[in-house]
Design an enzyme around this catalytic site. Structure first.
Site, PDB file in Angstrom:
ATOM      1  N   GLY B  12       0.433  -0.994  -0.315  1.00  0.00           N
ATOM      2  CA  GLY B  12       0.109  -0.201  -0.063  1.00  0.00           C
ATOM      3  C   GLY B  12       0.783   0.862   0.364  1.00  0.00           C
ATOM      4  O   GLY B  12       2.025   0.964  -0.084  1.00  0.00           O
ATOM      5  N   CYS B  13       0.352   2.188   0.204  1.00  0.00           N
ATOM      6  CA  CYS B  13       1.511   3.289  -0.368  1.00  0.00           C
ATOM      7  C   CYS B  13       1.139   4.713  -0.566  1.00  0.00           C
ATOM      8  O   CYS B  13      -0.794   4.726  -0.129  1.00  0.00           O
ATOM      9  CB  CYS B  13       2.139   3.679  -2.048  1.00  0.00           C
ATOM     10  SG  CYS B  13       2.498   1.624  -2.528  1.00  0.00           S
ATOM     11  N   ALA B  14       1.983   5.675  -0.365  1.00  0.00           N
ATOM     12  CA  ALA B  14       1.018   7.365  -0.596  1.00  0.00           C
ATOM     13  C   ALA B  14       1.892   8.253  -2.022  1.00  0.00           C
ATOM     14  O   ALA B  14       2.744   7.570  -2.054  1.00  0.00           O
ATOM     15  CB  ALA B  14       1.064   7.957   0.776  1.00  0.00           C
TER      16      ALA B  14
END
Lengths: 503, 364, 145
Positions: B12-14
């Site tokens: 998952g990430c930004a």
């Protein structure tokens, strides 16, 4: 010389308390197993005639009948089992080649059952097909396009003709002759309703069914039965049959008793005389000849229809498929060794060819390796038994699946494997009018639609679980598969990892 | 434990991005500030930045950024590069020692242009030639990895929290007209610098938040065209898909977006005939490049940025505008922290590409 | 009104309808309780030598000749048009049996009164049992005007 008696493999068992003597079993058995015995004053059965088609079992209103495996046995012998011994007796009795019908029943590994499917957890959400679109539409044909633009900069449609399927499942080739008029009508109507295709097989197309042409694949096989301009024009696609999974390397044989006046007219062969299609196409002795036939057919139909080349899954099928992909074919159909047949020599059916799972994986891999996977679509058949098999086949690399055994099962077939005798009690593999009428296309087409619709729902559920909402994103997505109980070589050929191994 | 590339790691990430359409250059600080706000969306196992317009003095040269595990593979790589390119300038990339960034590899930068004779005899166009050479280094030379290869742009990435990575690379010293950045939240990885994002190929860079379910279908398809997915990450395959569609097939950005995040058939049916025909055609032409599963990406290219969500919008993404500046980020806070007063802000629909390009004379 | 129609094309001559009819009107709990009993179905399958089979039962004629000929007023058409028989009034003269051109009225079990198909409205089935159990959809229950 009298034949050595062989005890029947199956016995008819009647619950005498439940039998009300309505005689429906007697009336419905074309093999004349059942009769009313005046002396005993009750129904009796002659199991030696029984083929285990279950027609009587299904129609008995009091469920008084069942078929049991007989307990007769020879001395235990792991090498010379009961069936092997009986086959020797049969051949010694008759001097003939043993004939069988439907697919290979031997206990070879079924790779579908050793492959497991993935599902999303936490990092990627599963998708609910009841709430979100879940696309199963697929276009079959060439996708090796070069982008061209018109004066306004819009992309030109320079695609080769493609087939649009609303579900990734089609009915594979079964000829009129091997199966009945009503069976053909049922398949045609179901294909139309489902937005998919059925296949004429090598028996031509009955005039009555030209109206289902938009959902028909017309086959051109080595005997060229029923092939002429109108026939080619009638279908949505043309399939050149090079081989069949149940009997790779040999042609077809439709016994004369199945060639009625109507079959004869459709097939353009004499009534009552065996129709034998040769083992090879006598104008195709090599790959360059195939190219010529492909383009002859395209020329004859104005390049408006995709051409499918169907081959049996054999040892060298990857190289063969690669050759076909470079020969102008739009679609390759691969038929595994468990595929069905109306009649095949038993030894061929049970010993020739390879499993479709391995053939598919190696062909898809080979075409990608050579960068020509886009030249063709791949259809696989040869024992696709459920929606799970379809999902696994597509994830291995297929574009769509052919089903035929599952389709005849849906129509009532009980896999008694005696299609070659022409006395199908379910009205499917017969031309006898009293038997043919037992298959009402209103019922059979509905059952086919039910089956494929049910599979489509299941395909959507499984896809949604994987977080995939279009069948296009499943195709060749082998990371979604894991093998269980497979050895290194098998995993390598299938191009998948073992269960428990991470992404 | 297996390294990135030997194993596929969901993450998952930004993500965040900014562009000044007037072409005015800004330092990398704003991006550091933006991504730092979304600290919780990363877990310290990867961060990175891409800046466009940062090498005006070398804008005609391909800027190759490389990681080396050791000097041995560096020597091998450099001899390979010398055989294929004229090297205008090369040096180690300047970094700032930081407690939170450890295990740093050798990090080098080369400004190169293809040797004309080599290029000519390769029968490739210039970009393809560079791409081939980059693939060669990444696949064939063990321990060497090209992580940026565009002109007048550069990618900077490392294992760590993205704000620390920005400081480590001294991004406040660079000025560009567009920036993107990425903070990573992989589920399991020892962390490898090459595995951090953005992922770049030539002028394209991608930052991506998501985990695509179509990965292997996309990978096996795109590898037919000479790409090698060595990292097994979504970002890598998505970059190759865009490179293939935009550079090789010459599709427009919008057309490429309609391939990877195609409208549903049911939506296409309701469109005006003109658009409907084109969208059907694109789906029929490139069915295996449809990307399913959650993703939000920012694609950087020489002329601008494109934000795109998967067609179900399974990942958050907002875009905003203020004068010539345009912003895009996983969360609104990452935009507000660098520009509290916005002209407009909205969440684009799933599959709807949002494109911000340089204006007028600034177009590259 | 909805009537029972038979499509000769699909009638297999299996005679299951006769047993289903007999069972429906028998008040028996299980079909196998018919064992050893003679059955008196209100539907009959005619089998011709050339393989043609046809299940026959009451057509509920508009101008029902059985109703006209009944001397006891036992036969009548109800409000829906269905021809019904009141076996309490029937005197067993069998005029109706003789006049029905289809052979669709017949003596009931015991031979004291006549019987005919009343579309399973007077038994537990509610809808015609022969239709429900025809294996080939040869017998249908439709309103054809």
């Amino acid at each position: 010389m009298s034949d050595i008696f062989i005890y029947p493999e199956y016995e008819v068992v009647r619950d005498r308390d439940a039998c009300i003597g309505c005689r429906v079993c007697e009336r419905q058995c074309a093999n004349e197993v059942h009769r009313y015995d005046e002396v005993l004053g009750r129904m009796v059965a002659d199991s030696t005639k029984c083929v285990n088609c279950h027609r009587c079992v299904c129609l008995c209103p009091t469920h008084a009948l069942k078929i049991k495996k007989s307990e007769d046995c020879y001395r235990d012998n792991a090498n010379w089992d009961y069936q092997t011994v009986n086959e020797v007796y049969r051949q010694a009795n008759s001097g003939g080649v043993l004939l069988s019908s439907m697919g290979n029943p031997k206990p070879f590994p079924i790779y579908w059952d050793k492959i497991l499917i993935n599902a999303s957890q936490v990092t990627n959400p599963p998708i609910d097909p009841l709430r979100e679109p879940m696309e199963t539409t697929v276009y079959l044909g060439k996708h090796n396009n070069e982008i061209e633009r018109d004066g306004n900069g819009r992309i030109k449609n320079n695609l080769a003709p493609q087939l649009k399927l609303k579900v990734p499942v089609m009915f594979s080739a079964m000829s009129y002759g091997s199966i009945s008029y009503n069976a053909h009508e049922s398949l045609a109507r179901a294909a139309s309703e489902l937005g998919t295709f059925y296949n004429t097989g090598e028996g031509g197309l009955h005039k009555d069914f030209y109206r289902y042409g938009a959902n028909t694949i017309v086959q051109v096989a080595s005997g060229r039965f029923g092939v002429y301009k109108d026939y080619l024009d009638a279908g949505a696609a043309i399939e050149i049959k090079m081989g069949q999974g149940a009997k790779p390397g040999i042609g077809g044989h439709l016994p004369g008793k199945k060639i009625s006046a109507s079959v004869s007219e459709t097939r353009m062969t004499p009534q009552g005389i065996d129709a034998i299609s040769p083992a090879p196409h006598h104008d195709i002795y090599s790959i360059e000849d195939l190219r010529q036939l492909i383009y002859s057919l395209k020329e004859a139909t104005g390049y408006k229809k995709p051409v499918i080349v169907k081959i049996a899954a054999v040892h060298n099928c990857a190289a063969i498929a690669s050759g076909i992909a470079r020969s102008g074919a739009d679609i390759i159909a691969i038929d595994g060794f468990r595929g069905g047949t109306g009649a095949a020599p038993t030894r061929i059916r049970d010993n020739v060819g390879i499993p479709i799972e391995l053939a598919l994986a190696s062909i898809d891999g080979r075409l990608r390796h050579e960068g020509i996977r886009n030249n063709v679509s791949l259809i696989v058949g040869g024992s696709i038994r459920s929606a799970a098999d379809v999902v696994k086949a597509i994830a291995l690399g297929a574009d769509a699946c052919y089903i035929a055994t599952a389709a005849v099962l849906a129509m009532g077939c009980h896999l008694c494997r005696t299609c070659n005798q022409g006395k199908c009690n379910w009205g499917i593999a017969t031309q006898q009018p009293d038997l043919v009428k037992r298959l009402n296309p209103d019922i059979a087409s509905k059952r086919l639609v039910n089956l494929v619709s049910a599979w489509n729902h299941e395909i959507q559920e499984i896809m949604g679980g994987m977080g995939i909402n279009s069948i296009e994103a499943l195709r060749g997505n082998r990371l979604m598969l894991r093998g269980v109980g497979l050895n290194e070589t098998e995993l390598k050929i299938l191009g998948i990892r073992h269960a428990g191994e991470s992404l | 434990m297996l390294k990135e590339g030997e194993i596929r790691i969901p993450a998952g990430c930004a993500i965040s991005g900014v562009i000044d359409r007037s072409g005015k250059r800004m330092s990398g600080e704003c991006m550091i500030k933006s991504i730092a706000t979304m600290h919780d969306r990363s877990n310290g196992l990867g961060g990175g930045f891409a800046g466009y317009g940062i090498y005006p003095d070398f804008k005609d040269f391909y800027a190759l950024h490389l990681f080396y595990d050791d000097t041995l593979c560096q020597a091998e790589t450099e001899s390979y590069l010398k055989k294929h390119f004229e090297i205008a300038y090369c040096s180690a990339i300047q970094t700032r020692k930081m407690k939170s960034i450890t295990n740093e590899p050798i990090i080098f930068r080369y400004f190169v242009s293809p040797l004309p004779r080599k290029l000519e005899s390769s029968h490739l166009d210039e970009q393809e030639y560079v791409e081939k050479c980059v693939m060669h280094v990444n696949v064939e030379i063990k321990g060497a990895y090209v992580f940026s290869s565009g002109k007048n742009m550069g990618i900077f990435k490392a294992v760590g929290y993205p704000e620390d990575v920005g400081e480590f690379y001294r991004l406040e010293e660079y000025a560009g007209y567009a920036w993107t950045c990425h903070g990573r939240y992989p589920t399991n990885t020892p962390g490898w610098w090459g595995g951090a994002h953005p992922f770049g190929l030539l002028n394209y860079s991608i930052v991506h938040n998501g985990e695509i379910s179509s990965y292997d279908a996309n990978r096996r398809y795109i590898e037919m065209f000479g790409y090698k997915c060595t990292l097994k990450t979504d970002t890598e395959v998505i970059t190759y898909i865009f490179d293939y569609l935009l550079r090789k097939q010459k599709l427009t950005l919008r057309e490429a977006a309609h391939v990877v995040a195609a409208s549903f058939w049911s939506t296409i049916e309701t469109q005006e005939p003109e658009q409907r025909d084109q969208e059907i055609l694109l789906r029929r032409m490139f069915p295996s490049l449809l990307i399913t599963g959650p993703f939000s990406i920012i694609l950087g290219y020489e002329n601008g940025l494109m934000a795109l969500n998967d067609r179900l919008k399974l990942r958050s993404m907002v875009v905003a505008e203020k004068g010539d500046k345009a912003y895009m980020a996983s969360e609104e806070c990452a935009i507000r922290v660098i520009e509290p007063e916005l002209d407009k802000i909205y969440a684009p629909a799933g599959g709807e590409p949002v494109i911000f390009e340089l204006k007028g004379e600034n177009v590259q | 009104m909805k009537r029972i129609y038979v499509n000769e094309q699909w009638c297999l001559g299996c005679h299951l309808c006769e047993y289903e009819c007999a069972f429906a009107n028998s008040n028996l709990k299980e079909m196998y309780h018919l064992k050893g009993k003679s059955i008196f179905p209100k539907i009959h399958v005619e089998d011709a030598a050339d393989g043609i089979h046809y299940a026959v039962n009451c057509r509920h004629c508009q101008e029902a000749i059985c109703v006209k000929s009944c001397i006891a007023g036992a036969l009548s058409r109800d409000e829906n048009g269905m021809v019904v028989i009141d076996q309490n009034k029937c005197v067993g003269c069998y005029t109706c049996v003789l006049v029905c051109p289809f052979g669709a009225v017949m003596p009931a079990e015991g031979g004291k009164v006549a019987q005919k198909c009343e579309l399973c409205t007077k038994n537990a089935c509610g809808t015609p049992n022969c239709v429900a159990h025809c294996p080939n959809n040869a017998i249908v229950f439709e309103d054809r005007g």
